[in-house]
Design a protein around this motif. Structure first.
Motif, PDB file in Angstrom:
ATOM      1  N   ARG A  68      -9.493  -6.372  -2.269  1.00 50.22           N
ATOM      2  CA  ARG A  68     -10.440  -6.498  -1.165  1.00 50.22           C
ATOM      3  C   ARG A  68     -11.160  -5.189  -0.878  1.00 50.22           C
ATOM      4  N   ILE A  69     -10.441  -4.076  -1.002  1.00 41.36           N
ATOM      5  CA  ILE A  69     -11.025  -2.756  -0.746  1.00 41.36           C
ATOM      6  C   ILE A  69     -10.797  -1.915  -2.008  1.00 41.36           C
ATOM      7  N   PRO A  70     -11.667  -2.017  -3.005  1.00 41.67           N
ATOM      8  CA  PRO A  70     -11.435  -1.312  -4.270  1.00 41.67           C
ATOM      9  C   PRO A  70     -11.200   0.188  -4.101  1.00 41.67           C
ATOM     10  N   ALA A  71     -11.834   0.797  -3.101  1.00 43.23           N
ATOM     11  CA  ALA A  71     -11.663   2.241  -2.887  1.00 43.23           C
ATOM     12  C   ALA A  71     -10.236   2.601  -2.497  1.00 43.23           C
ATOM     13  N   ALA A  72      -9.442   1.604  -2.079  1.00 44.06           N
ATOM     14  CA  ALA A  72      -8.031   1.859  -1.767  1.00 44.06           C
ATOM     15  C   ALA A  72      -7.285   2.378  -2.992  1.00 44.06           C
ATOM     16  N   GLY A  73      -7.762   2.019  -4.190  1.00 42.99           N
ATOM     17  CA  GLY A  73      -7.141   2.525  -5.406  1.00 42.99           C
ATOM     18  C   GLY A  73      -7.226   4.031  -5.511  1.00 42.99           C
ATOM     19  N   HIS A  74      -8.331   4.599  -5.060  1.00 42.83           N
ATOM     20  CA  HIS A  74      -8.469   6.061  -5.063  1.00 42.83           C
ATOM     21  C   HIS A  74      -7.492   6.694  -4.086  1.00 42.83           C
ATOM     22  N   LEU A  75      -7.269   6.021  -2.970  1.00 40.45           N
ATOM     23  CA  LEU A  75      -6.328   6.559  -1.991  1.00 40.45           C
ATOM     24  C   LEU A  75      -4.916   6.549  -2.559  1.00 40.45           C
ATOM     25  N   ASN A  76      -4.564   5.475  -3.220  1.00 37.13           N
ATOM     26  CA  ASN A  76      -3.252   5.363  -3.841  1.00 37.13           C
ATOM     27  C   ASN A  76      -3.052   6.452  -4.891  1.00 37.13           C
ATOM     28  N   GLY A  77      -4.098   6.709  -5.664  1.00 35.55           N
ATOM     29  CA  GLY A  77      -4.038   7.764  -6.666  1.00 35.55           C
ATOM     30  C   GLY A  77      -4.362   7.261  -8.056  1.00 35.55           C
ATOM     31  N   ASN A  78      -4.950   8.108  -8.874  1.00 36.44           N
ATOM     32  CA  ASN A  78      -5.324   7.776 -10.242  1.00 36.44           C
ATOM     33  C   ASN A  78      -4.492   8.612 -11.214  1.00 36.44           C
ATOM     34  N   LEU A  79      -3.990   7.971 -12.248  1.00 35.52           N
ATOM     35  CA  LEU A  79      -3.096   8.637 -13.191  1.00 35.52           C
ATOM     36  C   LEU A  79      -3.757   9.862 -13.818  1.00 35.52           C
ATOM     37  N   ALA A  80      -2.953  10.914 -13.976  1.00 42.45           N
ATOM     38  CA  ALA A  80      -3.347  12.128 -14.698  1.00 42.45           C
ATOM     39  C   ALA A  80      -4.550  12.834 -14.077  1.00 42.45           C
ATOM     40  N   THR A  81      -4.648  12.799 -12.757  1.00 40.80           N
ATOM     41  CA  THR A  81      -5.747  13.508 -12.085  1.00 40.80           C
ATOM     42  C   THR A  81      -5.203  14.736 -11.349  1.00 40.80           C
ATOM     43  N   TRP A  82      -4.881  14.628 -10.059  1.00 40.70           N
ATOM     44  CA  TRP A  82      -4.372  15.811  -9.377  1.00 40.70           C
ATOM     45  C   TRP A  82      -2.954  16.143  -9.842  1.00 40.70           C
ATOM     46  N   GLU A  93     -15.032   4.673   5.413  1.00 35.78           N
ATOM     47  CA  GLU A  93     -16.156   3.742   5.566  1.00 35.78           C
ATOM     48  C   GLU A  93     -15.796   2.378   4.980  1.00 35.78           C
ATOM     49  N   ALA A  94     -15.141   2.387   3.826  1.00 37.56           N
ATOM     50  CA  ALA A  94     -14.773   1.130   3.168  1.00 37.56           C
ATOM     51  C   ALA A  94     -13.778   0.342   4.014  1.00 37.56           C
ATOM     52  N   TYR A  95     -12.781   1.014   4.575  1.00 33.46           N
ATOM     53  CA  TYR A  95     -11.794   0.335   5.419  1.00 33.46           C
ATOM     54  C   TYR A  95     -12.434  -0.172   6.711  1.00 33.46           C
TER      55      TYR A  95
END
Length: 348
Positions: free
Chosen positions: A107-121, A142-144
């Motif tokens: 429903r809120i695709p940007a929530a994936g960024h909040l959860n975290g993306n593999l091998a980034t930070w 904004e998305a939420y």
């Protein structure tokens, strides 16, 4: 000389422990009607972190506001099933939730960024600068908000660790590997040649025991340990594929707007403070559990080679770009920030 007493409210209000924020001189909270919040998590009593992280956060907010915001911490499914928490917040059945953003990606695709993306930070500081200093969190809020939800911020659940029934060290080891996974990590594992399978938490132990899946991630080593995954696997895969997988504190927008600026500041600072506390707490437990896993249980630690990390990072950015195309208004903007983060930190 009189030395002022330092209490938890002063620390949280000033932000002194909130991940390096500047101490602020906050105005006194006006004596108003007492606010009582019921918040729900996806966690249940019996796991160590239910009290040391979740219930402790509720106590922090209650104490830091001198009891003017009374927070009651409820276990999973008390008011609404976990997957229906967003609706419960909108309808006022719950006031807030201390929960996992991966549940809302559909429903809120940007929530994936909040959860975290593999091998980034690679560490907590990089995660915080991405969200706060580079502005990714503002876009996610904004998305939420479109769903009537205020996104108060991410709270670290430490790394993403894989428990496995077989060693995972090379790219070839991922071929046909059945892994319990969710969200964007599942899409990355699929690109690596694995077969992601969604398994509810309550069925995870049995699924590993009976071979429905070959491996699983349930947060970091210590949170997976709380689910007893160490009993039905022989390997813990290192390093963590994500140094910090995040939970979140979200509030119904109507409830958030009822708060004064001072209370909002306390909650914001409390979120950042708990993220730092939980990060260290979980990581300490991770090391202890891995020591127990090898020393007392006689099991093994697998280590991914450099080719695996490089491919995971490549596929992770591919998944990010796919989400950006599907949701340009929010995920696309956050994706741009993440690409810049990867460039600045030398990972791109």
């Amino acid at each position: 000389m009189n030395i002022p007493t330092i209490n938890r409210r002063r620390v949280l209000t000033g932000g002194a422990i909130a991940a390096g924020t500047t101490v602020l001189s906050a105005p006194a909270v006006l004596a108003q009607e007492q606010i009582k919040w019921r918040i729900q998590s996806h966690w249940t009593p019996g796991v160590e972190y239910f009290d040391s992280v979740y219930a402790e956060f509720a106590r922090w907010i209650t104490e830091a506001t001198a009891g003017e915001v009374q927070v009651e911490a409820l276990q999973a499914d008390t008011v609404a099933p976990t997957g229906e928490v967003l609706g419960a917040l909108r309808r006022g059945l719950l006031d807030a939730a201390f929960i996992f953003p991966g549940y809302w990606i559909g429903r809120i695709p940007a929530a994936g960024h909040l959860n975290g993306n593999l091998a980034t930070w690679d560490n907590h500081e990089e995660m915080q600068l991405f969200f706060y200093d580079m502005g990714a969190l503002d876009i996610i809020r904004e998305a939420y908000a479109q769903y009537g939800i205020y996104q108060a911020g991410p709270i670290s659940f430490a790394g993403l660790a894989v428990y496995s029934k077989k060693p995972i060290e090379t790219v070839e080891d991922f071929q046909g590997f059945k892994i319990r996974s969710t969200g964007t990590p599942a899409k990355v594992f699929e690109k690596m040649g694995a077969t992601p399978v969604f398994v509810p938490g309550g069925e995870l132990y049995q699924s590993l025991q009976t071979g429905v899946v070959d491996g699983a991630h349930w947060g970091c080593v210590s949170t997976g340990w709380g689910m007893n995954l160490q009993e039905v696997t022989d390997h813990i895969v290192t390093p963590d594929l994500l140094s910090h997988s995040n939970g979140e504190f979200i509030v119904g927008m109507e409830q958030w707007n009822k708060l004064g600026d001072d209370h909002k500041r306390i909650i914001h600072n409390g979120v950042r403070a708990m993220s730092a506390k939980a990060s260290g707490h979980f990581r300490h437990l991770d090391f202890k559990r891995m020591d127990e896993f090898t020393g007392q249980m006689g099991k093994n630690i697998s280590r991914l080679n450099e080719d695996v990390i490089a491919q995971v990072r490549e596929h992770s950015m591919e998944v990010i770009d796919e989400y950006s195309q599907q949701d340009p208004e929010f995920s696309g903007r956050v994706g741009d920030v993440l690409h810049e983060f990867m460039r600045l930190t030398g990972k791109a």
